[in-house]
Design an enzyme around this catalytic site. Structure first.
Site, short mmCIF file in Angstrom:
data_model
loop_
_atom_site.label_atom_id
_atom_site.label_comp_id
_atom_site.label_asym_id
_atom_site.label_seq_id
_atom_site.Cartn_x
_atom_site.Cartn_y
_atom_site.Cartn_z
N ASN A 120 37.70 -2.24 -5.00
CA ASN A 120 38.52 -1.07 -4.68
C ASN A 120 39.18 -0.50 -5.92
OD1 ASN A 120 39.35 0.68 -2.55
ND2 ASN A 120 41.40 -0.16 -2.67
N ASP B 273 27.94 -1.05 -3.06
CA ASP B 273 29.29 -0.50 -3.14
C ASP B 273 29.29 0.87 -2.44
OD1 ASP B 273 27.77 0.93 -5.06
OD2 ASP B 273 29.64 1.66 -5.90
N ARG C 32 39.49 2.11 -14.92
CA ARG C 32 40.65 1.25 -14.75
C ARG C 32 40.27 -0.22 -14.84
NH1 ARG C 32 45.39 0.05 -12.05
NH2 ARG C 32 44.44 -0.72 -10.16
N LYS D 134 29.83 -8.15 -1.79
CA LYS D 134 29.58 -7.26 -2.92
C LYS D 134 29.87 -7.93 -4.25
CE LYS D 134 29.79 -3.60 -5.71
NZ LYS D 134 30.51 -4.21 -6.84
#
Length: 261
Positions: free
Chosen positions: A109, A220, A114, A201
């Site tokens: 997520n 994903d 990032r 995943k």
DNA sequence: GTCCAGGTTTTTA
DNA sequence: TAAAAACATGGA
């Protein structure tokens, strides 16, 4: 090496590894864990030197014949052919398995930019400068003993306990990468998913990118869209034994070509 | 302000 | 069993 045979850019920036950067055509990679950390800075037109170095040749998977795989994939469907031709120089890296596993726990997520930032912060916070001159990726022992609070300070958020759980499982030998490399894939995935914080995943990514299990097919949000839109909801079996490689071509194409929004 | 990102776990119906 | 909410955070 021809970019169609091996592309530094498309291999390093297709979301399989995260300690990478590019400046004026120079691609820099840092890989490995603890004292075994290595780094290299290289241009696309200098990639022949990678072939001659056993470590980097293995890391970039330069001894594997991808053209046969791409040919096989291309016969599956026109879209798959397009994905192969879009970035034909992608290869599946041979990364340190702990680094790959830990990195993909961070990835959940989250977005790639990032993920990179958080991993760099983790390296500076929990790693140390090695002889190669760079901060290393922290060892599983270090992260298993880290506090939730200090881990959160790197930007991990709710993933902090997942990192601790994963690190502990590796440190205690519950996750054995030699086993993951040779066991039946379903068994290997099961071992990983025993950890709270690792789902299907992340397990598939760890196996594909950390254990070179080319039959693993991580799904994903992007891959969900691709398979639904262009493959009528089909599963990885349509790509046969190296489905994971096909997945990487599709993922990169979906995310960066602009064809799929 | 809302939505999203290489998901997974927990809660709710 | 299945769907929805919660989880941190920064960028669009």
């Amino acid at each position: 090496m021809d970019e169609k045979e091996f592309s530094l850019k498309d291999t390093l920036f297709s979301g399989q590894c995260f300690r990478v950067s590019e400046n004026n055509g120079v691609y820099k990679v840092i890989c490995g864990v603890g004292d075994n950390t290595r780094t290299i800075s290289v241009r696309q037109d200098e990639t022949d030197i990678l072939r001659r170095d056993p470590f980097w040749s293995f890391f970039f998977d330069l001894d594997t014949d991808y053209s046969a795989m791409k040919q096989e994939f291309s016969s599956v469907s026109p879209i798959m052919k397009e994905a192969c031709e879009y970035a034909p120089g992608i290869r599946i890296l041979n990364q340190n398995p702990w680094e790959a596993l830990c990195s993909f726990v961070v990835s959940q997520n989250n977005n790639i930019k990032r993920i990179m930032t958080i991993i760099e912060t983790m390296c500076k916070t929990f790693g140390f400068v090695t002889s190669c001159g760079e901060y290393c990726f922290p060892t599983c022992d270090t992260l298993a003993g880290a506090s939730d609070e200090k881990l959160r300070s790197t930007g991990l958020g709710f993933r902090a306990p997942y990192i601790i759980n994963t690190a502990a499982a590796v440190a205690e030998g519950k996750i054995d990468f030699d086993y993951l490399k040779t066991a039946p894939v379903e068994e290997a995935a099961k071992v990983l998913m025993n950890v709270k914080g690792i789902g299907p995943k992340v397990a598939d990514c760890a196996l594909l990118f950390g254990c070179h299990r080319l039959d693993c097919f991580p799904v994903d949000v992007w891959m969900k869209r691709v398979m639904k839109t262009y493959f009528n909801g089909a599963g990885p079996d349509i790509f046969k034994r190296n489905a994971g490689v096909a997945q990487q071509y599709l993922f990169h194409w979906a995310r960066t070509s602009g064809e799929l929004k």
